[in-house]
Design a protein around this motif. Structure first.
Motif, PDB file in Angstrom:
ATOM      1  N   ILE A  74       0.849  -1.193   0.000  1.00  0.00           N
ATOM      2  CA  ILE A  74       0.000   0.000   0.000  1.00  0.00           C
ATOM      3  C   ILE A  74       0.884   1.242   0.000  1.00  0.00           C
ATOM      4  O   ILE A  74       1.774   1.390   0.834  1.00  0.00           O
ATOM      5  CB  ILE A  74      -0.961   0.006   1.205  1.00  0.00           C
ATOM      6  N   VAL A  75       0.617   2.132  -0.947  1.00  0.00           N
ATOM      7  CA  VAL A  75       1.379   3.381  -1.042  1.00  0.00           C
ATOM      8  C   VAL A  75       0.565   4.571  -0.553  1.00  0.00           C
ATOM      9  O   VAL A  75       1.128   5.611  -0.211  1.00  0.00           O
ATOM     10  CB  VAL A  75       1.889   3.640  -2.480  1.00  0.00           C
ATOM     11  N   LYS A  76      -0.762   4.432  -0.515  1.00  0.00           N
ATOM     12  CA  LYS A  76      -1.645   5.496  -0.040  1.00  0.00           C
ATOM     13  C   LYS A  76      -2.801   4.866   0.703  1.00  0.00           C
ATOM     14  O   LYS A  76      -3.445   3.941   0.204  1.00  0.00           O
ATOM     15  CB  LYS A  76      -2.171   6.320  -1.222  1.00  0.00           C
ATOM     16  N   LEU A  77      -3.039   5.337   1.915  1.00  0.00           N
ATOM     17  CA  LEU A  77      -4.109   4.821   2.769  1.00  0.00           C
ATOM     18  C   LEU A  77      -4.966   5.987   3.225  1.00  0.00           C
ATOM     19  O   LEU A  77      -4.438   6.992   3.725  1.00  0.00           O
ATOM     20  CB  LEU A  77      -3.512   4.096   3.980  1.00  0.00           C
ATOM     21  N   ASN A  78      -6.270   5.872   3.041  1.00  0.00           N
ATOM     22  CA  ASN A  78      -7.217   6.870   3.533  1.00  0.00           C
ATOM     23  C   ASN A  78      -8.020   6.252   4.657  1.00  0.00           C
ATOM     24  O   ASN A  78      -8.557   5.151   4.503  1.00  0.00           O
ATOM     25  CB  ASN A  78      -8.167   7.314   2.413  1.00  0.00           C
ATOM     26  N   ILE A  79      -8.089   6.962   5.776  1.00  0.00           N
ATOM     27  CA  ILE A  79      -8.800   6.480   6.957  1.00  0.00           C
ATOM     28  C   ILE A  79      -9.912   7.469   7.269  1.00  0.00           C
ATOM     29  O   ILE A  79      -9.659   8.674   7.403  1.00  0.00           O
ATOM     30  CB  ILE A  79      -7.848   6.345   8.163  1.00  0.00           C
ATOM     31  N   PHE A  80     -11.116   6.957   7.383  1.00  0.00           N
ATOM     32  CA  PHE A  80     -12.281   7.777   7.695  1.00  0.00           C
ATOM     33  C   PHE A  80     -12.776   7.368   9.083  1.00  0.00           C
ATOM     34  O   PHE A  80     -13.032   6.192   9.326  1.00  0.00           O
ATOM     35  CB  PHE A  80     -13.376   7.566   6.651  1.00  0.00           C
ATOM     36  N   LEU A  81     -12.890   8.343   9.978  1.00  0.00           N
ATOM     37  CA  LEU A  81     -13.287   8.090  11.363  1.00  0.00           C
ATOM     38  C   LEU A  81     -14.490   8.952  11.730  1.00  0.00           C
ATOM     39  O   LEU A  81     -14.517  10.148  11.403  1.00  0.00           O
ATOM     40  CB  LEU A  81     -12.138   8.426  12.321  1.00  0.00           C
ATOM     41  N   THR A  82     -15.434   8.358  12.447  1.00  0.00           N
ATOM     42  CA  THR A  82     -16.563   9.148  12.940  1.00  0.00           C
ATOM     43  C   THR A  82     -16.196   9.922  14.199  1.00  0.00           C
ATOM     44  O   THR A  82     -16.941  10.794  14.617  1.00  0.00           O
ATOM     45  CB  THR A  82     -17.800   8.268  13.207  1.00  0.00           C
ATOM     46  N   ASP A  83     -15.041   9.602  14.782  1.00  0.00           N
ATOM     47  CA  ASP A  83     -14.561  10.303  15.981  1.00  0.00           C
ATOM     48  C   ASP A  83     -13.043  10.426  15.883  1.00  0.00           C
ATOM     49  O   ASP A  83     -12.317   9.446  16.089  1.00  0.00           O
ATOM     50  CB  ASP A  83     -14.961   9.535  17.231  1.00  0.00           C
ATOM     51  N   LEU A  84     -12.561  11.617  15.558  1.00  0.00           N
ATOM     52  CA  LEU A  84     -11.116  11.811  15.387  1.00  0.00           C
ATOM     53  C   LEU A  84     -10.330  11.659  16.684  1.00  0.00           C
ATOM     54  O   LEU A  84      -9.104  11.568  16.645  1.00  0.00           O
ATOM     55  CB  LEU A  84     -10.829  13.175  14.742  1.00  0.00           C
ATOM     56  N   SER A  85     -11.003  11.564  17.814  1.00  0.00           N
ATOM     57  CA  SER A  85     -10.267  11.293  19.052  1.00  0.00           C
ATOM     58  C   SER A  85      -9.710   9.870  19.052  1.00  0.00           C
ATOM     59  O   SER A  85      -8.875   9.523  19.892  1.00  0.00           O
ATOM     60  CB  SER A  85     -11.140  11.532  20.289  1.00  0.00           C
ATOM     61  N   ASN A  86     -10.132   9.037  18.102  1.00  0.00           N
ATOM     62  CA  ASN A  86      -9.595   7.678  17.967  1.00  0.00           C
ATOM     63  C   ASN A  86      -8.331   7.627  17.115  1.00  0.00           C
ATOM     64  O   ASN A  86      -7.821   6.538  16.837  1.00  0.00           O
ATOM     65  CB  ASN A  86     -10.670   6.749  17.366  1.00  0.00           C
ATOM     66  N   GLN A 100       7.952   0.487   8.707  1.00  0.00           N
ATOM     67  CA  GLN A 100       8.501   1.551   7.861  1.00  0.00           C
ATOM     68  C   GLN A 100       9.122   0.963   6.612  1.00  0.00           C
ATOM     69  O   GLN A 100       9.641  -0.144   6.675  1.00  0.00           O
ATOM     70  CB  GLN A 100       9.539   2.349   8.645  1.00  0.00           C
ATOM     71  N   PRO A 101       9.048   1.614   5.504  1.00  0.00           N
ATOM     72  CA  PRO A 101       8.427   2.929   5.307  1.00  0.00           C
ATOM     73  C   PRO A 101       6.906   2.798   5.244  1.00  0.00           C
ATOM     74  O   PRO A 101       6.366   1.934   4.560  1.00  0.00           O
ATOM     75  CB  PRO A 101       8.996   3.384   3.965  1.00  0.00           C
ATOM     76  N   TYR A 102       6.238   3.657   5.991  1.00  0.00           N
ATOM     77  CA  TYR A 102       4.780   3.644   6.034  1.00  0.00           C
ATOM     78  C   TYR A 102       4.212   4.256   4.758  1.00  0.00           C
ATOM     79  O   TYR A 102       4.874   5.056   4.096  1.00  0.00           O
ATOM     80  CB  TYR A 102       4.278   4.439   7.243  1.00  0.00           C
ATOM     81  N   PRO A 103       2.973   3.893   4.423  1.00  0.00           N
ATOM     82  CA  PRO A 103       2.352   4.516   3.248  1.00  0.00           C
ATOM     83  C   PRO A 103       2.007   5.977   3.526  1.00  0.00           C
ATOM     84  O   PRO A 103       1.899   6.391   4.685  1.00  0.00           O
ATOM     85  CB  PRO A 103       1.075   3.691   3.045  1.00  0.00           C
ATOM     86  N   ALA A 104       1.829   6.739   2.466  1.00  0.00           N
ATOM     87  CA  ALA A 104       1.230   8.058   2.617  1.00  0.00           C
ATOM     88  C   ALA A 104      -0.173   7.834   3.170  1.00  0.00           C
ATOM     89  O   ALA A 104      -0.784   6.785   2.920  1.00  0.00           O
ATOM     90  CB  ALA A 104       1.177   8.768   1.266  1.00  0.00           C
TER      91      ALA A 104
END
Length: 127
Positions: A74-86, A100-104
């Motif tokens: 994975i070179v790009k990961l999008n994370i969607f959260l209903t609570d950004l405190s998580n 490492q190296p982590y994805p963008a």
């Protein structure tokens, strides 16, 4: 001419809409969003946010494997959260699945996700 293929595996949740689990074009794979569904039951996994995050990574891992890769591709990961405190929990659990190296990456706060999930992720991998 591009080489385009639809990726599907029974080891990850089936699509709950008009989309494919992933689409591979040449050596790039576009992963559709995964929520913490249990593939066999298509129900949300029970438990706290860390359990949900692990299920999402497990689901993504299965789709990556079906495409001929793994999470390390994975070179790009999008994370969607209903609570950004998580966000801190995401970082902790992600450290169990990635080195490492982590994805963008992007982490985006949203008001709601399908089936009442607290987290959804999609990404791009290069094989």
């Amino acid at each position: 001419m591009t080489n385009k293929a639809v990726i599907h595996t029974d080891k990850a949740p089936a699509a709950i809409g008009t989309y494919s689990q992933a689409v591979k074009v040449n050596n790039t794979v576009y992963l559709s969003g995964q929520i913490p569904l249990i593939p066999d039951t298509m129900e949300l996994i029970e438990g706290d946010i860390s359990v949900q995050i692990r299920q999402v990574f497990d689901n993504l891992s299965e789709v990556c494997a079906a495409s001929g890769g793994d999470l390390s591709n994975i070179v790009k990961l999008n994370i969607f959260l209903t609570d950004l405190s998580n966000f801190a929990v995401v970082n902790q659990v992600m450290g169990e699945y990635f080195q490492q190296p982590y994805p963008a990456r992007a982490a985006i706060g949203v008001s709601e996700l399908p089936k009442g999930a607290q987290v959804e992720m999609d990404g791009i991998l290069v094989i």
